[in-house]
Structures are given as structure tokens and as C-alpha cells.
Design an enzyme around this catalytic site. Structure first.
Site, PDB file in Angstrom:
ATOM      1  N   GLU A 163       9.522  45.605  69.950  1.00  0.00           N
ATOM      2  CA  GLU A 163      10.038  45.576  68.458  1.00  0.00           C
ATOM      3  C   GLU A 163      11.613  44.002  68.763  1.00  0.00           C
ATOM      4  O   GLU A 163      11.907  43.662  68.236  1.00  0.00           O
ATOM      5  CB  GLU A 163       9.702  46.065  67.707  1.00  0.00           C
ATOM      6  CG  GLU A 163       8.823  46.478  67.007  1.00  0.00           C
ATOM      7  CD  GLU A 163       7.859  45.449  66.388  1.00  0.00           C
ATOM      8  OE1 GLU A 163       8.196  44.372  66.006  1.00  0.00           O
ATOM      9  OE2 GLU A 163       6.387  45.451  66.857  1.00  0.00           O
ATOM     10  N   CYS A 201      -3.073  30.811  61.669  1.00  0.00           N
ATOM     11  CA  CYS A 201      -1.698  30.768  60.318  1.00  0.00           C
ATOM     12  C   CYS A 201      -0.156  30.268  61.397  1.00  0.00           C
ATOM     13  O   CYS A 201       0.767  30.769  60.236  1.00  0.00           O
ATOM     14  CB  CYS A 201      -1.965  31.146  59.368  1.00  0.00           C
ATOM     15  SG  CYS A 201      -0.762  30.418  58.074  1.00  0.00           S
ATOM     16  N   CYS A 250      -7.351  26.963  59.884  1.00  0.00           N
ATOM     17  CA  CYS A 250      -8.143  27.082  58.583  1.00  0.00           C
ATOM     18  C   CYS A 250      -9.692  27.339  58.903  1.00  0.00           C
ATOM     19  O   CYS A 250      -9.848  28.377  58.329  1.00  0.00           O
ATOM     20  CB  CYS A 250      -7.495  26.224  57.428  1.00  0.00           C
ATOM     21  SG  CYS A 250      -5.890  25.888  57.259  1.00  0.00           S
ATOM     22  N   CYS A 308     -10.066  31.022  60.483  1.00  0.00           N
ATOM     23  CA  CYS A 308      -9.150  31.926  59.301  1.00  0.00           C
ATOM     24  C   CYS A 308     -10.423  32.634  58.643  1.00  0.00           C
ATOM     25  O   CYS A 308     -10.959  32.001  57.821  1.00  0.00           O
ATOM     26  CB  CYS A 308      -8.185  31.311  58.357  1.00  0.00           C
ATOM     27  SG  CYS A 308      -7.615  32.275  57.477  1.00  0.00           S
ATOM     28  N   CYS A 340      -7.145  31.915  50.423  1.00  0.00           N
ATOM     29  CA  CYS A 340      -5.850  30.708  50.753  1.00  0.00           C
ATOM     30  C   CYS A 340      -5.565  30.105  49.665  1.00  0.00           C
ATOM     31  O   CYS A 340      -6.068  28.946  49.774  1.00  0.00           O
ATOM     32  CB  CYS A 340      -6.185  30.583  52.007  1.00  0.00           C
ATOM     33  SG  CYS A 340      -4.376  29.757  52.598  1.00  0.00           S
TER      34      CYS A 340
HETATM   35  S1  SF4 Z   1      -6.326  29.051  55.303  1.00  0.00           S
HETATM   36 FE1  SF4 Z   1      -4.389  29.879  54.655  1.00  0.00          FE
HETATM   37  S2  SF4 Z   1      -3.966  31.854  55.624  1.00  0.00           S
HETATM   38 FE2  SF4 Z   1      -5.551  31.062  56.439  1.00  0.00          FE
HETATM   39  S3  SF4 Z   1      -4.996  29.896  57.839  1.00  0.00           S
HETATM   40 FE3  SF4 Z   1      -5.547  28.308  56.645  1.00  0.00          FE
HETATM   41  S4  SF4 Z   1      -3.039  28.710  55.536  1.00  0.00           S
HETATM   42 FE4  SF4 Z   1      -2.770  30.346  57.431  1.00  0.00          FE
END
Ligand code: SF4
Length: 311
Positions: A56, A212, A219, A222, A228
Site C-alpha cells: 500500500e 474504468c 465500458c 464493465c 452506470c
Molecule cells: S460503464 Fe461506467 S463504471 Fe463501467 S467502465 Fe464505463 S464509465 Fe466506468
């Protein structure tokens, strides 16, 4: 009871649920993490709390690929806090190598000394005791308590802040410095169950690091794309204050890095003339050296000599 809510097949929240604000995010992000988390040495059980703490400190301002070799050497040389505490602080600065922001090495050495003195050499599990160690701030205390001891804490690093800013707040970037509102949001999003909260902390951080990302967010990969807020709003452009840049060339940081490199690579005192060779501009060079001395990273000796600190 947990605050978890199973998402709908399309990834959206279950509209009938009455759960914590982040409940619909937890399962998809943790499931994604279970499948995609990188196998990093500080995540393995054998790393222990000391390995987590070292990682960390190193990861706060340095990317994983640069941290990995230094981390491995560090833990091989100093497998316990007492091993590091027994060495001169200058050895920590030397071993820090080119990770940058070397005051972290001194702080880690100071924390190791305090752990040895106050806690018999074991990294404490208690958040307040962690926070009371020198050089340990709110972030590191929460990260160690969560990642090493599986506790429930909001762990807000740059990656997590970016994920929350986009997925929940609906803006492209978080503020330059962490705000009280972000801390409140992070606490509100924490799963109630302690073990799940610890998984969530690691998973949301990994999502920010791998998917992200600051530029070129993916996305399509994601797990929370369907909910989102920023994506659903068609990704409005950032309209906050300009984001802080990370320029390095020509800065005092670069001069400090070069001066320290000479001291790291030399065992024993270094004459002023050897330091003068690393940077032509004398005023900036002197300022950088003075800064290193003031920060305790370099010790001036009589006769125009310098060395890494022994005490
Ligand atoms: S959908 Fe939203 S949270 Fe997911 S990668 Fe894209 S911007 Fe980031």
C-alpha cells in the site's frame, strides 16, 4: 444480514429491493473480481499484513508493474517489520529505488519501528492503532484493515473514487482532492457484511485499475455498465476544475530523483562535486538538495559530503 441484492439478468438493480444504495453494484463487481482479479503477491495469503502494508505504501503513487520487483526484493530482505526497523532509514531509501516520492520509504521505516516498539512486531489489526502509527493516514489504515484483516472500511483510492464518480455520481472525474461527500458516499455504498465489504473494497479498486481507467474506459467489459450513471447520461464532458497533471521533466522532483540516485548507488559519503554533475542549473540543484536534507532523506556531513540517513 447482508445488504446484497442480486441484479436482474440485464445488470440493473432489482426494483423491488429495499437495500443499501450500492447493493445492486456489489454482486456484479465482486463476481467480476472473482473472475478477473490479478494474481498479485500482496493478495496472496502468505503476504500477511506486513506485505499488504508495504504494497500500500508503494502503490499509492506508483503503478503496479514498477512496484512488483521492488516489493519482492523488499519482502525478501525485510520479511517482518522488525527486520526493517533494525536497519538505518537510509537503507529503506536505497531499497526504494526508482519508485519515486521517496519520503514514503522513510515513513514506512518509521511505521516499522513503531510496530516493533508498540505492537511486538505484529502489524495491528485495529483501525485506530493503525492510524496512530507514524506515516499512516486514513487511506492506508483502512486499506490494511480491509485487505489484510477482512474488516469493513471505506477504502478510497484514486481508482475507487473514479468508479464511484462515474457509476454513481454521473461525472467523468472525481474532485482533485477527496471530499467529505465522497467519503459519505463510499460509506453509504459499503456492504453491511464485513467479509463482503472487504471484497467490495478490493473489487471496486480493481475495476478502476483495469476497466474504468482514467482514459479509455472499457465500458463494454464493465459489469455495471447497465447502471452506470455517467454512461447512461451519454458521458458528459468533465466540467470541474482542470485535473492535476503529472509533469516530471524539468521539475525539482526530477532533480531530487537524480541526486538520490547518486547517493543510492554509492555506499558511503558522496562529495558535493559528484552531486553537482547530475543537473546543470545550480539554483534548482541547490533547492532540490536542500529539500532532500529538509525531508530527512539526505544527511549533510562536514567537508561538503552527503549520505543517506543513518538515524
Ligand atoms: S460503464 Fe461506467 S463504471 Fe463501467 S467502465 Fe464505463 S464509465 Fe466506468
Amino acid at each position: 444480514m447482508t445488504a446484497l441484492t442480486k441484479p436482474q439478468p440485464d445488470g440493473t438493480a432489482d426494483p423491488s429491493s429495499e437495500h443499501a444504495p450500492g447493493a445492486s453494484l456489489h454482486f456484479p463487481v465482486i463476481d467480476w473480481f472473482d473472475e478477473h482479479a490479478r494474481d498479485l503477491p500482496w493478495r496472496r495469503p502468505e503476504a500477511g499484513a506486513w506485505g499488504v502494508m508495504v504494497s500500500e505504501f508503494m502503490l499509492q503513487q506508483t503503478p503496479v508493474n514498477r512496484v512488483l520487483p521492488v516489493y519482492e526484493q523488499w519482502l525478501a530482505r525485510w520479511p517482518r517489520p522488525a527486520d526493517l526497523a533494525a536497519e538505518a532509514p537510509g537503507e529503506a531509501v536505497r531499497a526504494w529505488g526508482r519508485l519515486g516520492y521517496p519520503r514514503r520509504a522513510l515513513r514506512l521505516h518509521g511505521a516499522a519501528a513503531a510496530i516493533t516498539e508498540r505492537h511486538g512486531g505484529d502489524v495491528p489489526a485495529d483501525h485506530a492503532q493503525l492510524l496512530a502509527l507514524p506515516g499512516i493516514g486514513e487511506y492506508t489504515a483502512a486499506a490494511v484493515a480491509s485487505f489484510a484483516y477482512g474488516q469493513r472500511h471505506a477504502v478510497l483510492d484514486t481508482n475507487v473514487r473514479r468508479v464511484f464518480a462515474r457509476a454513481v455520481t454521473g461525472v467523468q472525474y472525481p474532485p482533485n482532492a477527496t471530499t467529505a461527500a465522497e467519503r459519505r458516499l463510499a460509506r453509504a455504498l459499503l456492504p453491511e457484511d464485513e467479509g463482503t465489504a472487504a471484497r467490495w473494497a478490493a473489487a471496486s479498486m480493481e475495476l478502476g485499475a483495469l476497466v474504468c481507467t482514467a482514459k479509455n474506459e472499457s465500458c463494454h467489459r464493465c459489469p455495471i455498465a447497465a447502471q452506470c450513471a455517467w454512461r447512461l447520461a451519454d458521458k458528459p464532458a468533465h466540467d470541474g476544475p482542470p485535473r492535476r497533471g503529472q509533469t516530471y521533466a524539468g521539475t525539482d522532483r526530477q532533480v531530487r530523483g537524480r541526486l538520490l540516485a547518486v547517493l543510492r548507488e554509492t555506499h558511503g559519503p558522496v562529495p558535493q562535486a559528484a552531486l553537482d554533475r547530475v543537473w546543470q542549473e545550480p539554483v534548482q540543484r541547490a533547492r532540490a538538495l536542500d529539500g532532500l536534507v529538509a525531508d530527512g532523506l539526505v544527511e549533510p556531513l562536514p567537508g561538503g559530503l552527503y549520505r543517506l540517513p543513518l538515524t
